[in-house]
Structure formats: C-alpha cells, structure tokens
Design a protein around this motif. Structure first.
Motif, short mmCIF file in Angstrom:
data_model
loop_
_atom_site.label_atom_id
_atom_site.label_comp_id
_atom_site.label_asym_id
_atom_site.label_seq_id
_atom_site.Cartn_x
_atom_site.Cartn_y
_atom_site.Cartn_z
N TRP A 139 0.79 -1.21 -0.04
CA TRP A 139 -0.01 -0.17 -0.20
C TRP A 139 1.02 1.31 -0.02
O TRP A 139 1.84 1.07 0.39
CB TRP A 139 -0.77 0.00 1.18
CG TRP A 139 -2.02 -1.02 1.09
CD1 TRP A 139 -3.38 -0.78 0.70
CD2 TRP A 139 -2.00 -2.30 1.69
NE1 TRP A 139 -3.98 -1.75 0.71
CE2 TRP A 139 -3.33 -2.85 1.32
CE3 TRP A 139 -1.09 -2.89 2.24
CZ2 TRP A 139 -3.71 -4.21 1.76
CZ3 TRP A 139 -1.44 -4.42 2.48
CH2 TRP A 139 -2.99 -4.98 2.30
N PRO A 140 0.41 2.54 -0.48
CA PRO A 140 1.19 3.67 -0.25
C PRO A 140 1.53 4.05 0.98
O PRO A 140 0.61 3.90 1.81
CB PRO A 140 0.14 4.76 -1.02
CG PRO A 140 -0.94 3.92 -1.57
CD PRO A 140 -0.84 2.51 -1.11
N ALA A 141 2.81 4.24 1.05
CA ALA A 141 3.22 4.68 2.77
C ALA A 141 3.00 6.18 2.75
O ALA A 141 3.13 6.93 2.00
CB ALA A 141 4.71 4.12 2.65
N GLN A 142 2.53 6.41 3.99
CA GLN A 142 2.34 7.84 4.63
C GLN A 142 3.78 8.01 5.70
O GLN A 142 4.38 7.03 5.89
CB GLN A 142 1.33 8.06 5.17
CG GLN A 142 0.15 7.86 4.28
CD GLN A 142 -1.07 9.06 4.55
OE1 GLN A 142 -0.89 9.69 5.46
NE2 GLN A 142 -1.74 9.30 3.65
N ASP A 180 -6.79 1.74 4.69
CA ASP A 180 -6.64 1.43 3.41
C ASP A 180 -6.48 -0.36 3.63
O ASP A 180 -6.80 -0.99 2.92
CB ASP A 180 -5.32 1.83 2.76
CG ASP A 180 -5.67 3.22 2.33
OD1 ASP A 180 -6.77 3.71 2.14
OD2 ASP A 180 -4.56 3.97 1.74
N VAL A 181 -5.65 -0.72 4.48
CA VAL A 181 -5.22 -2.07 4.58
C VAL A 181 -6.44 -2.89 5.05
O VAL A 181 -7.00 -3.98 4.51
CB VAL A 181 -4.20 -2.25 5.64
CG1 VAL A 181 -3.91 -3.69 5.96
CG2 VAL A 181 -2.82 -1.58 5.27
N ALA A 182 -7.11 -2.39 6.07
CA ALA A 182 -8.68 -2.97 6.57
C ALA A 182 -9.71 -3.05 5.63
O ALA A 182 -10.36 -4.00 5.34
CB ALA A 182 -9.11 -2.25 7.74
N ALA A 183 -9.61 -1.98 4.84
CA ALA A 183 -10.71 -2.18 3.51
C ALA A 183 -10.41 -3.09 2.78
O ALA A 183 -11.52 -3.72 2.12
CB ALA A 183 -10.73 -0.54 2.84
#
Ligand code: MTE
Ligand code: MO
Length: 153
Positions: free
Chosen positions: A31-34, A59-62
């Motif tokens: 996933w894109p990192a922040q 994002d991960v949970a979705a």
C-alpha cells in the motif's frame, strides 16, 4: 551472514471481514506509505519524538472487506477495531475514527520506525492525534474489526 534469522512477524486481520488475511510487514509495503512525525507522552518515559512510515490502517482494513455496506455511513459507523500486541497490550479504535467521512484520523500501520524496518518485530500502530503513547501498540500480532454488540442488547 547468519542463516538463523527470526521469521517475520505476521499480523492477523480478522473479525467481521469477508476477506480476513495474514500480513507480514513486507506485505504492508504494497500500500502507499505515509510519513508521520509524531510526539507523544509516556507516563513512565516522558515525551518521545519519532518518525514512522507505513500504510493507512483504513486502506489495509478496507481490502479485507469489513462486513458493512461500504456506501452507507451509518452502517460503517457501527464498527470497532481492536489492536493486539505480542506482549498482551491492546487498544481499541473505532472505524468512524479513521474513516475519511468521519474523524479522518491518519492512523498508520508502521513498517519503519526512525528509519529502521520493523519486519522482525512487527508493525506498530501510529495514532498521530494522540497526546499519550499508549495506543502506539508495537509488535502487532492481530487486529480485530467488527460490530461489537454489548451482551444485553
Ligand atoms: N506491545 C506494546 N505496545 C506498546 C506498549 C506496550 O506495553 N506493549 N506501551 C505503549 C506505551 S504506554 C507507550 S508510551 C509507547 C512507547 O512505549 P516505549 O517507550 O516503551 O516504546 O508504546 C505503546 N505501545
Ligand atoms: Mo506509556
């Protein structure tokens, strides 16, 4: 070079989900990192400043497809999230706390801490809005997502 390396810590995402999944820290990098520069206070250690990177928890949970109607805000507002560390420490969040149409809190699942990869010890929860460090659960082993109903309802 040592051949004996600890197996990477796996995080179990489970609960009221259509696609529960086990994820390593390496897989969290899909996933894109922040990046989050945070300061929090600890009752025992005082103020701490750290830089974390990692994907947004939402994002991960979705991608695990929580069992709510994604198009209905009221349905999403029922869900809770419990985060467990390897040592028994645990904390809760709510889905609306991190949902972009509610609290929109940029909670991360860290893959690095101060530039150090967390593959061996496991991901750490990052709650940038918290003044206290207690919810920065480290060495995450599992995350439960679901609509909790008190026993008397
Ligand atoms: N797994 C786990 N994560 C944890 C804790 C803990 O005891 N176990 N303590 C929390 C607390 S109280 C704080 S202040 C931060 C930072 O704690 P540290 O300074 O011990 O790293 O981690 C949090 N995450
Ligand atoms: Mo703490």
């Amino acid at each position: 070079m040592s051949r004996i390396t600890a197996p990477p810590r796996t995080l179990r995402l489970y609960g009221d989900l259509e696609r529960p999944v086990d994820l390593t820290v390496a897989q969290l990098r899909r996933w894109p990192a922040q990046r989050a520069e945070v300061v929090f206070d600890c009752a025992t250690n005082g103020a701490q400043r750290h830089v974390f990177t990692g994907p947004l928890l939402r994002d991960v949970a979705a991608e695990a497809h929580p069992a709510f109607d994604v198009h209905r805000r009221k349905d999403r507002s029922r869900f809770l999230i419990a985060v467990f560390g390897g040592d028994g420490h645990r904390s809760v969040l709510s889905w609306p706390e991190i949902d972009a149409e509610f609290g929109n809190s940029p909670v991360l699942l860290a893959t690095t801490l101060d530039g150090r990869p967390l593959d061996a010890e496991g991901s750490q929860l990052v709650v940038p809005g918290d003044a206290c460090g207690a919810r920065y659960v480290s060495a995450i082993t599992s995350i439960w997502v679901g609509a909790y109903l008190p026993p008397d309802r």
